[in-house]
Design a protein around this motif. Structure first.
Motif, PDB file in Angstrom:
ATOM      1  N   THR A 118       0.844  -1.190   0.000  1.00  0.00           N
ATOM      2  CA  THR A 118       0.000   0.000   0.000  1.00  0.00           C
ATOM      3  C   THR A 118       0.880   1.242   0.000  1.00  0.00           C
ATOM      4  OG1 THR A 118      -1.741  -1.150   1.228  1.00  0.00           O
ATOM      5  CG2 THR A 118      -1.807   1.250   1.236  1.00  0.00           C
ATOM      6  N   HIS A 119       0.744   2.067  -1.032  1.00  0.00           N
ATOM      7  CA  HIS A 119       1.489   3.319  -1.106  1.00  0.00           C
ATOM      8  C   HIS A 119       0.965   4.131  -2.282  1.00  0.00           C
ATOM      9  CE1 HIS A 119       3.464   0.993  -4.187  1.00  0.00           C
ATOM     10  NE2 HIS A 119       3.941   0.168  -3.292  1.00  0.00           N
ATOM     11  N   ARG A 120       1.394   5.369  -2.338  1.00  0.00           N
ATOM     12  CA  ARG A 120       1.042   6.197  -3.497  1.00  0.00           C
ATOM     13  C   ARG A 120       1.710   5.625  -4.739  1.00  0.00           C
ATOM     14  NH1 ARG A 120       2.100  12.631  -3.433  1.00  0.00           N
ATOM     15  NH2 ARG A 120       0.403  12.510  -1.905  1.00  0.00           N
ATOM     16  N   ASN A 121       1.007   5.681  -5.863  1.00  0.00           N
ATOM     17  CA  ASN A 121       1.571   5.146  -7.097  1.00  0.00           C
ATOM     18  C   ASN A 121       1.863   6.277  -8.084  1.00  0.00           C
ATOM     19  OD1 ASN A 121      -0.984   5.832  -7.923  1.00  0.00           O
ATOM     20  ND2 ASN A 121      -1.316   3.968  -9.097  1.00  0.00           N
ATOM     21  N   MET A 122       2.302   5.906  -9.273  1.00  0.00           N
ATOM     22  CA  MET A 122       2.645   6.892 -10.284  1.00  0.00           C
ATOM     23  C   MET A 122       1.483   7.833 -10.562  1.00  0.00           C
ATOM     24  SD  MET A 122       3.584   6.441 -14.332  1.00  0.00           S
ATOM     25  CE  MET A 122       1.836   6.407 -14.778  1.00  0.00           C
ATOM     26  N   GLY A 123       0.296   7.271 -10.749  1.00  0.00           N
ATOM     27  CA  GLY A 123      -0.869   8.099 -11.028  1.00  0.00           C
ATOM     28  C   GLY A 123      -1.164   9.081  -9.913  1.00  0.00           C
ATOM     29  N   GLY A 124      -0.952   8.662  -8.671  1.00  0.00           N
ATOM     30  CA  GLY A 124      -1.154   9.558  -7.544  1.00  0.00           C
ATOM     31  C   GLY A 124      -0.181  10.723  -7.561  1.00  0.00           C
ATOM     32  N   TYR A 125       1.079  10.428  -7.842  1.00  0.00           N
ATOM     33  CA  TYR A 125       2.078  11.503  -7.919  1.00  0.00           C
ATOM     34  C   TYR A 125       1.769  12.459  -9.068  1.00  0.00           C
ATOM     35  CZ  TYR A 125       5.173   9.149  -4.579  1.00  0.00           C
ATOM     36  OH  TYR A 125       5.720   8.585  -3.453  1.00  0.00           O
ATOM     37  N   LEU A 126       1.403  11.908 -10.236  1.00  0.00           N
ATOM     38  CA  LEU A 126       1.157  12.761 -11.388  1.00  0.00           C
ATOM     39  C   LEU A 126      -0.095  13.603 -11.210  1.00  0.00           C
ATOM     40  CD1 LEU A 126       2.219  10.452 -14.353  1.00  0.00           C
ATOM     41  CD2 LEU A 126       3.440  12.432 -13.430  1.00  0.00           C
ATOM     42  N   ARG A 127      -1.107  13.079 -10.545  1.00  0.00           N
ATOM     43  CA  ARG A 127      -2.285  13.895 -10.296  1.00  0.00           C
ATOM     44  C   ARG A 127      -1.953  15.037  -9.338  1.00  0.00           C
ATOM     45  NH1 ARG A 127      -7.660  13.095 -10.916  1.00  0.00           N
ATOM     46  NH2 ARG A 127      -6.955  12.487 -13.006  1.00  0.00           N
ATOM     47  N   GLU A 128      -1.116  14.739  -8.331  1.00  0.00           N
ATOM     48  CA  GLU A 128      -0.714  15.797  -7.412  1.00  0.00           C
ATOM     49  C   GLU A 128       0.095  16.864  -8.144  1.00  0.00           C
ATOM     50  OE1 GLU A 128       1.322  16.032  -3.039  1.00  0.00           O
ATOM     51  OE2 GLU A 128       2.486  15.007  -4.588  1.00  0.00           O
ATOM     52  N   LEU A 129       0.970  16.441  -9.048  1.00  0.00           N
ATOM     53  CA  LEU A 129       1.850  17.374  -9.747  1.00  0.00           C
ATOM     54  C   LEU A 129       1.131  18.142 -10.843  1.00  0.00           C
ATOM     55  CD1 LEU A 129       4.795  18.367 -10.229  1.00  0.00           C
ATOM     56  CD2 LEU A 129       5.035  16.456 -11.841  1.00  0.00           C
ATOM     57  N   LEU A 130       0.287  17.465 -11.609  1.00  0.00           N
ATOM     58  CA  LEU A 130      -0.307  18.053 -12.813  1.00  0.00           C
ATOM     59  C   LEU A 130      -1.782  18.397 -12.676  1.00  0.00           C
ATOM     60  CD1 LEU A 130       1.306  15.731 -15.526  1.00  0.00           C
ATOM     61  CD2 LEU A 130       2.062  18.011 -14.829  1.00  0.00           C
ATOM     62  N   GLY A 131      -2.431  17.930 -11.634  1.00  0.00           N
ATOM     63  CA  GLY A 131      -3.860  18.156 -11.512  1.00  0.00           C
ATOM     64  C   GLY A 131      -4.610  17.512 -12.671  1.00  0.00           C
ATOM     65  N   GLU A 132      -5.546  18.262 -13.253  1.00  0.00           N
ATOM     66  CA  GLU A 132      -6.347  17.719 -14.347  1.00  0.00           C
ATOM     67  C   GLU A 132      -5.559  17.583 -15.644  1.00  0.00           C
ATOM     68  OE1 GLU A 132      -9.599  16.488 -14.038  1.00  0.00           O
ATOM     69  OE2 GLU A 132      -8.843  16.652 -11.986  1.00  0.00           O
ATOM     70  N   ASP A 133      -4.315  18.031 -15.658  1.00  0.00           N
ATOM     71  CA  ASP A 133      -3.467  17.795 -16.834  1.00  0.00           C
ATOM     72  C   ASP A 133      -2.986  16.351 -16.893  1.00  0.00           C
ATOM     73  OD1 ASP A 133      -3.651  20.291 -17.989  1.00  0.00           O
ATOM     74  OD2 ASP A 133      -1.912  21.086 -16.917  1.00  0.00           O
ATOM     75  N   TYR A 134      -3.263  15.587 -15.853  1.00  0.00           N
ATOM     76  CA  TYR A 134      -3.050  14.137 -15.892  1.00  0.00           C
ATOM     77  C   TYR A 134      -4.420  13.476 -15.922  1.00  0.00           C
ATOM     78  CZ  TYR A 134      -1.923   9.347 -14.608  1.00  0.00           C
ATOM     79  OH  TYR A 134      -1.817   7.976 -14.604  1.00  0.00           O
ATOM     80  N   ARG A 135      -4.666  12.634 -16.937  1.00  0.00           N
ATOM     81  CA  ARG A 135      -5.953  11.959 -17.071  1.00  0.00           C
ATOM     82  C   ARG A 135      -5.724  10.453 -17.088  1.00  0.00           C
ATOM     83  NH1 ARG A 135      -9.851  15.047 -15.675  1.00  0.00           N
ATOM     84  NH2 ARG A 135     -11.373  14.314 -17.200  1.00  0.00           N
ATOM     85  N   SER A 136      -6.520   9.758 -16.310  1.00  0.00           N
ATOM     86  CA  SER A 136      -6.378   8.308 -16.121  1.00  0.00           C
ATOM     87  C   SER A 136      -7.522   7.581 -16.809  1.00  0.00           C
ATOM     88  CB  SER A 136      -6.384   8.008 -14.611  1.00  0.00           C
ATOM     89  OG  SER A 136      -6.509   6.623 -14.370  1.00  0.00           O
ATOM     90  N   VAL A 137      -7.171   6.708 -17.744  1.00  0.00           N
ATOM     91  CA  VAL A 137      -8.143   5.887 -18.468  1.00  0.00           C
ATOM     92  C   VAL A 137      -7.933   4.432 -18.049  1.00  0.00           C
ATOM     93  CG1 VAL A 137      -9.010   5.152 -20.726  1.00  0.00           C
ATOM     94  CG2 VAL A 137      -8.128   7.492 -20.414  1.00  0.00           C
ATOM     95  N   GLY A 138      -8.955   3.824 -17.457  1.00  0.00           N
ATOM     96  CA  GLY A 138      -8.868   2.437 -17.028  1.00  0.00           C
ATOM     97  C   GLY A 138      -9.395   1.493 -18.084  1.00  0.00           C
ATOM     98  N   LEU A 139      -8.566   0.546 -18.508  1.00  0.00           N
ATOM     99  CA  LEU A 139      -8.961  -0.472 -19.486  1.00  0.00           C
ATOM    100  C   LEU A 139      -9.341  -1.723 -18.712  1.00  0.00           C
ATOM    101  CD1 LEU A 139      -6.139   0.040 -22.150  1.00  0.00           C
ATOM    102  CD2 LEU A 139      -8.290   1.292 -21.882  1.00  0.00           C
ATOM    103  N   THR A 140     -10.636  -1.900 -18.465  1.00  0.00           N
ATOM    104  CA  THR A 140     -11.124  -3.005 -17.657  1.00  0.00           C
ATOM    105  C   THR A 140     -11.627  -4.142 -18.533  1.00  0.00           C
ATOM    106  OG1 THR A 140     -13.363  -2.065 -17.519  1.00  0.00           O
ATOM    107  CG2 THR A 140     -11.780  -1.396 -15.820  1.00  0.00           C
ATOM    108  N   MET A 141     -11.883  -5.297 -17.898  1.00  0.00           N
ATOM    109  CA  MET A 141     -12.324  -6.481 -18.649  1.00  0.00           C
ATOM    110  C   MET A 141     -13.203  -7.331 -17.744  1.00  0.00           C
ATOM    111  SD  MET A 141      -8.716  -8.544 -18.576  1.00  0.00           S
ATOM    112  CE  MET A 141      -7.956  -8.932 -16.989  1.00  0.00           C
ATOM    113  N   ALA A 142     -13.997  -8.185 -18.373  1.00  0.00           N
ATOM    114  CA  ALA A 142     -14.892  -9.047 -17.600  1.00  0.00           C
ATOM    115  C   ALA A 142     -14.373 -10.478 -17.528  1.00  0.00           C
ATOM    116  CB  ALA A 142     -16.302  -9.023 -18.182  1.00  0.00           C
ATOM    117  N   GLN A 143     -14.255 -11.150 -18.651  1.00  0.00           N
ATOM    118  CA  GLN A 143     -13.921 -12.574 -18.618  1.00  0.00           C
ATOM    119  C   GLN A 143     -13.327 -13.008 -19.947  1.00  0.00           C
ATOM    120  OE1 GLN A 143     -17.905 -13.810 -17.791  1.00  0.00           O
ATOM    121  NE2 GLN A 143     -18.409 -14.179 -19.930  1.00  0.00           N
ATOM    122  N   GLY A 144     -12.959 -14.276 -20.044  1.00  0.00           N
ATOM    123  CA  GLY A 144     -12.406 -14.821 -21.275  1.00  0.00           C
ATOM    124  C   GLY A 144     -11.178 -15.652 -21.002  1.00  0.00           C
TER     125      GLY A 144
END
Length: 319
Positions: free
Chosen positions: A196-222
């Motif tokens: 458990t710790h801050r990750n890259m996305g957490g650091y970039l959101r803190e640094l860049l605010g909304e200039d960092y956008r996170s897109v999650g590529l999720t999946m169900a099954q297969g």
């Protein structure tokens, strides 16, 4: 009052195209959500599937061809070390041979197709090329020292932020969800103990605010690639957010969902509630599927946009 599943069905945009070179029309609702960002991260729930690689490739195409993004950060290896940056710039070398020296999860037909596309784009636009991001030349000095995975996360953020500043490019970062989700902190399982710790996305959101956008590529099954074999991926359990994302797909192959849309209180509570989402690393045991997840946050805190794929198949490995 609409349930979360009904809200997703109503406001998500269906995705039917599967191949990287198909028209981009159905992905265009993504453009206004990310076009003003300096870094857009595509975080895959697994690196061993064909479909998540193909949809990431199509998003890269959209952002480069239509939204002015000019750098691609490819997580996990240095394209310069491999010679891939020289290939996309000049055509020098054989990318299939170059990728033989890459880490195993990059030695796929999906990555090879992306490299070929980048070279083709540059041949068509010699005065305005796309390129791979370069790694940080020297480590950033911080007042506190972080070791292990926690240190790696900060290094990834340092590198992405440095390249964006150095190049002035708008950057697409293609990697794993464990790194790209906005985690402040987040927990990755399985690990002993879970980390458990801050990750890259957490650091970039803190640094860049909304200039960092996170897109999650999720999946169900297969199924997904496990060495040279296919490994079953069961439907997610009910306490994974992926279960609801999957049920909201209905008969659709996938969809795109803006998590910043106005929503009723019931839906807001669901999106903001602590949850778990499927996360498949290099080692996966379907008998213990519930052990493989990201936790410590909510769907709406991790991602600005979800691109969901209902059925996945194994990545095509290069010989």
């Amino acid at each position: 009052m609409a349930t979360a599943g009904e809200w997703i069905e109503r406001y998500s945009h269906s995705l039917t195209s599967r191949k990287p070179d198909e028209p981009l029309d159905e992905l265009r609702p993504l453009a206004p959500l990310v076009r003003d960002a300096k870094i857009v991260a595509l975080g895959a729930a697994a690196r061993q599937t064909r479909e998540l690689a193909d949809v990431a490739h199509r998003i890269v195409r959209l952002l480069v061809e239509e939204e002015g993004f000019r750098s691609l950060a490819l997580e996990g290896d240095d394209p310069g070390r491999l010679g891939l940056d020289a290939y996309v710039a000049t055509g020098e070398g054989d990318p299939r041979v170059l990728l033989a020296e890459a880490r195993s999860f990059l030695r796929t037909a999906g990555i090879l197709e992306l490299v070929y596309w980048m070279r083709s784009y540059n041949e068509r636009h010699p005065g305005d090329p796309v390129r791979f991001a370069r790694p940080l030349a020297e480590p950033v000095r911080h007042t506190t020292r972080l070791d292990g995975l926690a240190g790696l996360e900060r290094e990834l953020a340092d590198g992405a932020a440095w390249w964006q500043r150095h190049s002035g490019d708008k950057v697409v970062y293609w990697g794993g969800m464990a790194h790209t989700a906005v985690g402040d902190p987040r927990t990755v399982s399985p690990s002993e103990p879970p980390q458990t710790h801050r990750n890259m996305g957490g650091y970039l959101r803190e640094l860049l605010g909304e200039d960092y956008r996170s897109v999650g590529l999720t999946m169900a099954q297969g199924s997904l690639a496990h060495g040279s074999l296919a490994q079953a991926l069961p439907a997610p359990s009910a306490d994974f957010v992926d279960s609801l994302l999957g049920s909201a797909a209905g008969n659709r192959a996938g969809y795109l969902l803006d998590l910043g849309l106005p929503r009723p209180a019931q839906v807001r509570r669901f999106l903001d509630a602590p949850t778990r989402t499927r996360l498949i690393g290099p080692f996966y045991d379907p008998r213990n599927d519930e052990d493989h997840h990201l936790s410590g946050g909510s769907l709406a805190s991790w991602f600005d946009v979800v691109v969901h794929t209902q059925e996945v198949t194994p990545a095509r490995l290069l010989p």
